[in-house]
Design an enzyme around this catalytic site. Structure first.
Site, PDB file in Angstrom:
ATOM      1  N   ASP A 152       1.497 -62.925  47.692  1.00 44.06           N
ATOM      2  CA  ASP A 152       0.526 -61.978  48.243  1.00 44.06           C
ATOM      3  C   ASP A 152      -0.328 -62.652  49.311  1.00 44.06           C
ATOM      4  O   ASP A 152      -0.607 -62.064  50.353  1.00 44.06           O
ATOM      5  CB  ASP A 152      -0.361 -61.392  47.140  1.00 44.06           C
ATOM      6  CG  ASP A 152      -1.485 -60.559  47.741  1.00 44.06           C
ATOM      7  OD1 ASP A 152      -1.157 -59.572  48.425  1.00 44.06           O
ATOM      8  OD2 ASP A 152      -2.667 -60.911  47.580  1.00 44.06           O
ATOM      9  N   SER A 204      -0.181 -55.444  46.727  1.00 42.36           N
ATOM     10  CA  SER A 204      -1.035 -56.618  46.878  1.00 42.36           C
ATOM     11  C   SER A 204      -2.029 -56.706  45.711  1.00 42.36           C
ATOM     12  O   SER A 204      -2.143 -57.733  45.042  1.00 42.36           O
ATOM     13  CB  SER A 204      -1.774 -56.510  48.217  1.00 42.36           C
ATOM     14  OG  SER A 204      -2.830 -57.422  48.292  1.00 42.36           O
ATOM     15  N   LYS A 219      -1.654 -59.270  41.753  1.00 41.91           N
ATOM     16  CA  LYS A 219      -2.649 -60.181  41.186  1.00 41.91           C
ATOM     17  C   LYS A 219      -3.060 -59.725  39.784  1.00 41.91           C
ATOM     18  O   LYS A 219      -3.286 -60.533  38.891  1.00 41.91           O
ATOM     19  CB  LYS A 219      -3.861 -60.262  42.124  1.00 41.91           C
ATOM     20  CG  LYS A 219      -3.522 -61.003  43.417  1.00 41.91           C
ATOM     21  CD  LYS A 219      -4.574 -60.880  44.487  1.00 41.91           C
ATOM     22  CE  LYS A 219      -4.541 -59.591  45.211  1.00 41.91           C
ATOM     23  NZ  LYS A 219      -5.135 -59.496  46.511  1.00 41.91           N
ATOM     24  N   HIS A 222     -10.418 -53.454  37.823  1.00 43.75           N
ATOM     25  CA  HIS A 222     -10.377 -53.915  39.206  1.00 43.75           C
ATOM     26  C   HIS A 222     -11.020 -52.867  40.096  1.00 43.75           C
ATOM     27  O   HIS A 222     -10.728 -51.678  39.987  1.00 43.75           O
ATOM     28  CB  HIS A 222      -8.936 -54.151  39.664  1.00 43.75           C
ATOM     29  CG  HIS A 222      -8.868 -54.573  41.098  1.00 43.75           C
ATOM     30  ND1 HIS A 222      -9.098 -55.868  41.497  1.00 43.75           N
ATOM     31  CD2 HIS A 222      -8.643 -53.862  42.230  1.00 43.75           C
ATOM     32  CE1 HIS A 222      -9.011 -55.935  42.812  1.00 43.75           C
ATOM     33  NE2 HIS A 222      -8.735 -54.736  43.291  1.00 43.75           N
TER      34      HIS A 222
HETATM   35  N1  URA Z   1      -7.274 -55.806  48.498  1.00 44.34           N
HETATM   36  C1  URA Z   1      -6.166 -56.568  48.268  1.00 44.34           C
HETATM   37  O1  URA Z   1      -6.150 -57.417  47.400  1.00 44.34           O
HETATM   38  N2  URA Z   1      -5.075 -56.310  49.014  1.00 44.34           N
HETATM   39  C2  URA Z   1      -5.029 -55.367  49.983  1.00 44.34           C
HETATM   40  O2  URA Z   1      -4.009 -55.202  50.605  1.00 44.34           O
HETATM   41  C3  URA Z   1      -6.200 -54.618  50.210  1.00 44.34           C
HETATM   42  C4  URA Z   1      -7.317 -54.860  49.439  1.00 44.34           C
END
Ligand code: URA
Length: 435
Positions: A161, A183, A187, A82
């Site tokens: 989220d 956050s 995911k 990621h």
């Molecule tokens: N990317 C995300 O998925 N969440 C955040 O809070 C900041 C960047």
């Protein structure tokens, strides 16, 4: 349980119990807890922080608010990466192809671009015919067969989220390390991989502007993953300079293919090899060292095996895989414009966010979730930080389907570039590694 008491507890810096955190997430998602109470809670988290235990529990509760992808039907260690988002970051497809060529299993869900940063899914869709939507069965079968599948993230991943992020956006609670970490990791945990490598970007084109902040974010995310049973690693990379030479969807795919033909820019190639090696070291934990994995990655790239992995992925996802040998299939913008240097000297700095914004102004990105993008628009940089330019020499070529867009985009790009008399000191693009 009352939300009022939980807000007060957090405000007083007391640690919340697991069931209290679960209560907050569950009842915010089902609508029982109103936005004004959740806003107060998020602000209390922003000001008081979260303990490791709270953060791990909060993140998993967010992950479990939706589908947890079951990748158990894929043989071997499933490894994901990621990036926290940058300009010109086209690493996912290169790294995925290298790791798959070395026997890793990459079952990846990616996002679209927003604002000045690009998204892998948009870039992939510049390849004619290629789909980024697969059934779960096809996704799993493809990874088992060729080691690599990249699809768009479904709406059922971490709905908590989505709801919390929308609230953070309007309550000045976006730039909180625990809230960003939870956050992102909610995911990632929901996406089902066993091992996750994070690329935390730092600099003018990134969310994190200082190395210290980037380290804190990386550690927070690594801790969340480890506490939830994942093998974790993080690299912190320089986003004070756009990555590679191209910004824009089809232009970046062209650069991906050039890199897999061993003709890519050195910074991009280096970053991809380092990240692929870390991912392979997680897959082969205890069997191969990082250095051995680096050589494996290098060999997969140089031998063309990684290129063949990408070809197989494009074929499997319905795309025109002739693009691997003929990038003209990606098409070209109708107009191009050469941006020249306003003075002689060294490029001492590039405001990377501004470079990304210039590409968006040409049509390469979207300013709102619903805007459409021009796949062939963007920028190819001929000179970057550290290069010497003569006054009037071409620094970059802009591409767009509407020539009237060049004037403003040129002004933005030229403003982003600082030219000085002394050559800047150039360091490694990899600023730190947490493994
Ligand atoms: N990317 C995300 O998925 N969440 C955040 O809070 C900041 C960047």
């Amino acid at each position: 349980m009352r939300m009022y008491d939980l807000i007060l507890k957090k405000r007083r810096h007391e640690e919340l119990r697991e069931e209290e955190i679960q209560y907050i997430v569950t009842h915010y998602v089902d609508g029982t807890i109103p936005d004004y109470q959740m806003s107060a809670f998020l602000m209390a988290v922003m000001l008081q922080g979260m303990t490791h235990r709270e953060l791990a529990t909060f993140t998993m509760a967010m992950a479990k608010s939706g589908t947890i992808v079951d990748l158990s039907a894929i043989d071997g260690v499933k490894v994901d990466k990621h990036s926290t988002g940058g300009v010109g970051d086209k690493t996912t497809l290169i790294i995925g192809a290298i790791v798959a060529a070395c026997g890793g299993k990459v079952a990846k869900m990616s996002g679209r671009g927003l604002g000045h940063t690009g998204g892998t899914i948009d870039k992939m869709e510049s390849i004619p015919g290629l789909t980024t939507t697969l059934t779960e069965e096809d996704f799993i079968n493809q990874v088992n067969a060729i080691g690599l599948a990249v699809i768009g993230q479904s709406d059922t991943i971490a709905p908590a989220d989505k709801k919390i992020y929308a609230l953070r956006d309007v309550t000045a609670t976006v730039d909180s390390i625990p809230l960003i970490a939870s956050s992102i990791m909610s995911k990632k945990l929901a996406s089902g991989a066993d091992a996750i490598l994070l690329d935390v970007k730092v600099g003018s084109g990134a969310f994190m502007k200082t190395l210290d902040e980037a380290r804190q974010l990386a550690h927070a995310m690594v801790d969340i993953g480890c506490a939830n049973g994942r093998t974790m690693g993080a690299v912190i990379t320089d986003m004070d300079i756009p990555l590679g030479r191209s910004i824009g969807n089809a232009l970046e795919i062209k650069e991906v293919i050039e890199t897999l033909h061993n003709g890519g820019p050195p910074d991009l190639t280096h970053e991809c090899l380092v990240m692929a090696a870390h991912m392979l070291a997680m897959v082969h934990k205890g069997l191969h060292t990082y250095d051995e994995c680096f050589h494996m990655a290098q060999n997969a790239l140089e031998s063309g095996m990684a290129r063949e992995s990408l070809r197989a992925m494009i074929d499997a996802q319905g795309g025109d895989s002739r693009v691997i040998d003929d990038v003209t299939i990606l098409g070209e913008a109708q107009y191009s414009y050469a941006v020249t240097a306003p003075a002689s000297g060294y490029i001492t700095h590039m405001n990377t966010e501004q470079c990304g914004i210039a590409a968006v102004m040409l049509g390469a990105g979207r300013l709102t979730k619903d805007s459409s993008i021009d796949m062939t628009a963007g920028i190819v940089m001929q000179k970057k930080t550290g290069d010497f330019v003569e006054c009037g020499e071409v620094m970059a070529i802009l591409y767009a389907d509407d020539a009237s867009l060049f004037e403003k985009a040129t002004d933005t790009y030229v403003e982003a570039v600082t030219i000085g008399s002394a050559a800047p000191i150039m360091g490694d693009i990899i600023l730190d590694q947490i493994v």
